[in-house]
Design a protein around this motif. Structure first.
Motif, PDB file in Angstrom:
ATOM      1  N   ALA A 207       0.832  -1.206   0.000  1.00 38.94           N
ATOM      2  CA  ALA A 207       0.000   0.000   0.000  1.00 38.94           C
ATOM      3  C   ALA A 207       0.865   1.254   0.000  1.00 38.94           C
ATOM      4  N   GLY A 208       1.972   1.212   0.746  1.00 41.93           N
ATOM      5  CA  GLY A 208       2.879   2.351   0.751  1.00 41.93           C
ATOM      6  C   GLY A 208       3.534   2.562  -0.608  1.00 41.93           C
ATOM      7  N   LEU A 209       3.930   1.478  -1.263  1.00 38.21           N
ATOM      8  CA  LEU A 209       4.562   1.607  -2.582  1.00 38.21           C
ATOM      9  C   LEU A 209       3.598   2.188  -3.619  1.00 38.21           C
ATOM     10  N   GLY A 226      20.306   5.998 -11.226  1.00 35.72           N
ATOM     11  CA  GLY A 226      20.209   4.597 -11.561  1.00 35.72           C
ATOM     12  C   GLY A 226      19.107   3.906 -10.774  1.00 35.72           C
ATOM     13  N   ARG A 227      18.911   2.614 -11.039  1.00 32.13           N
ATOM     14  CA  ARG A 227      17.827   1.880 -10.389  1.00 32.13           C
ATOM     15  C   ARG A 227      18.039   1.788  -8.885  1.00 32.13           C
ATOM     16  N   TRP A 228      19.262   1.425  -8.461  1.00 34.19           N
ATOM     17  CA  TRP A 228      19.531   1.298  -7.035  1.00 34.19           C
ATOM     18  C   TRP A 228      19.497   2.655  -6.344  1.00 34.19           C
ATOM     19  N   GLN A 229      20.028   3.668  -7.012  1.00 33.16           N
ATOM     20  CA  GLN A 229      20.027   5.007  -6.435  1.00 33.16           C
ATOM     21  C   GLN A 229      18.583   5.534  -6.298  1.00 33.16           C
ATOM     22  N   THR A 230      17.757   5.248  -7.284  1.00 28.10           N
ATOM     23  CA  THR A 230      16.348   5.657  -7.204  1.00 28.10           C
ATOM     24  C   THR A 230      15.641   4.948  -6.059  1.00 28.10           C
ATOM     25  N   TYR A 231      15.936   3.663  -5.909  1.00 27.45           N
ATOM     26  CA  TYR A 231      15.283   2.903  -4.841  1.00 27.45           C
ATOM     27  C   TYR A 231      15.715   3.420  -3.473  1.00 27.45           C
ATOM     28  N   ARG A 232      17.004   3.709  -3.332  1.00 27.63           N
ATOM     29  CA  ARG A 232      17.532   4.114  -2.028  1.00 27.63           C
ATOM     30  C   ARG A 232      17.150   5.550  -1.680  1.00 27.63           C
ATOM     31  N   ARG A 233      17.120   6.433  -2.659  1.00 28.54           N
ATOM     32  CA  ARG A 233      16.916   7.853  -2.386  1.00 28.54           C
ATOM     33  C   ARG A 233      15.482   8.325  -2.642  1.00 28.54           C
ATOM     34  N   VAL A 234      14.692   7.510  -3.338  1.00 28.32           N
ATOM     35  CA  VAL A 234      13.316   7.917  -3.641  1.00 28.32           C
ATOM     36  C   VAL A 234      12.309   6.966  -2.989  1.00 28.32           C
ATOM     37  N   THR A 235      12.430   5.675  -3.315  1.00 24.78           N
ATOM     38  CA  THR A 235      11.419   4.724  -2.852  1.00 24.78           C
ATOM     39  C   THR A 235      11.441   4.555  -1.339  1.00 24.78           C
ATOM     40  N   LEU A 236      12.603   4.265  -0.774  1.00 25.20           N
ATOM     41  CA  LEU A 236      12.669   4.000   0.665  1.00 25.20           C
ATOM     42  C   LEU A 236      12.245   5.201   1.521  1.00 25.20           C
ATOM     43  N   LEU A 238      10.093   7.550   0.761  1.00 23.27           N
ATOM     44  CA  LEU A 238       8.639   7.706   0.635  1.00 23.27           C
ATOM     45  C   LEU A 238       7.895   6.530   1.259  1.00 23.27           C
ATOM     46  N   LEU A 239       8.576   5.397   1.387  1.00 17.13           N
ATOM     47  CA  LEU A 239       7.960   4.217   1.997  1.00 17.13           C
ATOM     48  C   LEU A 239       8.081   4.231   3.520  1.00 17.13           C
TER      49      LEU A 239
END
Length: 319
Positions: A207-209, A226-236, A238-239
């Protein structure tokens, strides 16, 4: 001459009488009184429910912990801190608390890591996604105690299918007692606890994602992340709210978990697989006062654990 009849035009209804000044003053006073109460007319029922369901049992638990009460419920009177002295002098308490800490940390850690991976998977589009999402609900929809008993029978030394499978594959020479000793039972307890905790945690993170707007990922891509940088700096980041909610609820649920351990080992052999909650139940069979003292300790540990966690994670600070 025919008799002539005359018809009268209908008269308009008289206007309603204005309410008496006393009635108007009474209605205005009632509205003012309600306004002065603020939100309490709506919050009041919830507060009363909390007082009856949460506060009152806690008060009764503390009072019970100061009395000497047998397992049959016979109250021998006020004992002060005697039940606490007996509890802390119990040689079984140290190993029980140690296993409780290890159990809580391992189950919550594995649950959060696996759930995060599953949430990422279910957030993608693939064939059969709806079916796999439904399948994940099964451990949640089933009773935890029923699931635990099912695993206990699966691991049974005589009739268990797990031993039968290992024997047929030639991996063991004789049946093992998977729940009969602590060394074998503890990994299985952790596995089952993680299994029943995954659905709620995964759906909370999913639900958070799904609240993360796609424009954020587009902007990160344009900026060359990059994909990992986006996940670490954007997704996490906001999650983070969903992650913290799932983590706190899992800490409380796992620490207080009773059905998994009781359904599989009943805290045995002896009290080798007992957490503090199961140990509290075992104490209640012989000494209700000591069991209540253990309940007070558990309650205090949960409060301290949550407060420390919220302090460290800076819950109220916006990221």
């Amino acid at each position: 001459m025919p008799e002539q009849t005359t018809t009268r035009a209908p008269q308009p209804a008289p206007p309603p009488a204005a309410p008496a000044p006393a009635v108007r003053a009474s209605a205005a006073g009632a509205r003012n009184s309600l306004a002065r109460l603020g939100p309490w007319p709506w919050l009041g029922p919830s507060v009363v429910l909390i007082l009856l369901v949460v506060v009152w049992p806690v008060v009764e638990m503390v009072i019970t912990s100061t009395h000497k009460i047998s397992g049959l419920g016979i109250d021998f009177g006020y004992d002060g801190t005697g039940r606490y002295h007996k509890l802390f002098a119990d040689a079984r308490l140290g190993p029980v608390l140690l296993w409780t800490g290890v159990w809580t940390v391992l189950v919550v850690t594995f649950t959060m890591v696996i759930s995060l991976a599953l949430a990422q998977l279910y957030n993608q589009k693939f064939f059969g996604r709806k079916f796999t999402r439904w399948a994940l609900i099964i451990p949640w929809a089933s009773s935890v105690i029923v699931t635990s008993i099912g695993f206990r029978w699966m691991l049974d030394e005589v009739a268990g299918v797990f031993n039968r499978l290992l024997l047929d594959l030639g991996l063991i020479d004789s049946p093992e007692s998977w729940t009969g000793n602590a060394a074998h039972a503890k990994p299985w307890l952790i596995l089952v606890a993680v299994f029943v905790s995954l659905p709620f945690t995964t759906y909370t993170l999913l639900a958070g994602l799904q609240t993360v707007p796609g424009e954020v990922y587009e902007a990160a891509k344009v900026d060359g992340a990059g994909r990992w940088q986006t996940y670490r700096r954007v997704t996490l980041p906001l999650l983070r709210p969903s992650f913290l909610v799932a983590l706190v609820i899992n800490l409380i649920n796992v620490f207080n978990s009773f059905p998994v351990i009781w359904g599989m080992t009943q805290g045995g052999p002896n009290t080798d697989t007992s957490t503090s909650t199961v140990f509290m139940y075992i104490l209640g069979q012989t000494d209700v006062g000591e069991s209540a003292a253990m309940s007070v300790v558990n309650f205090a540990v949960v409060i301290v654990m949550v407060l420390l966690f919220l302090k460290v994670s800076r819950w109220n600070e916006e990221s």
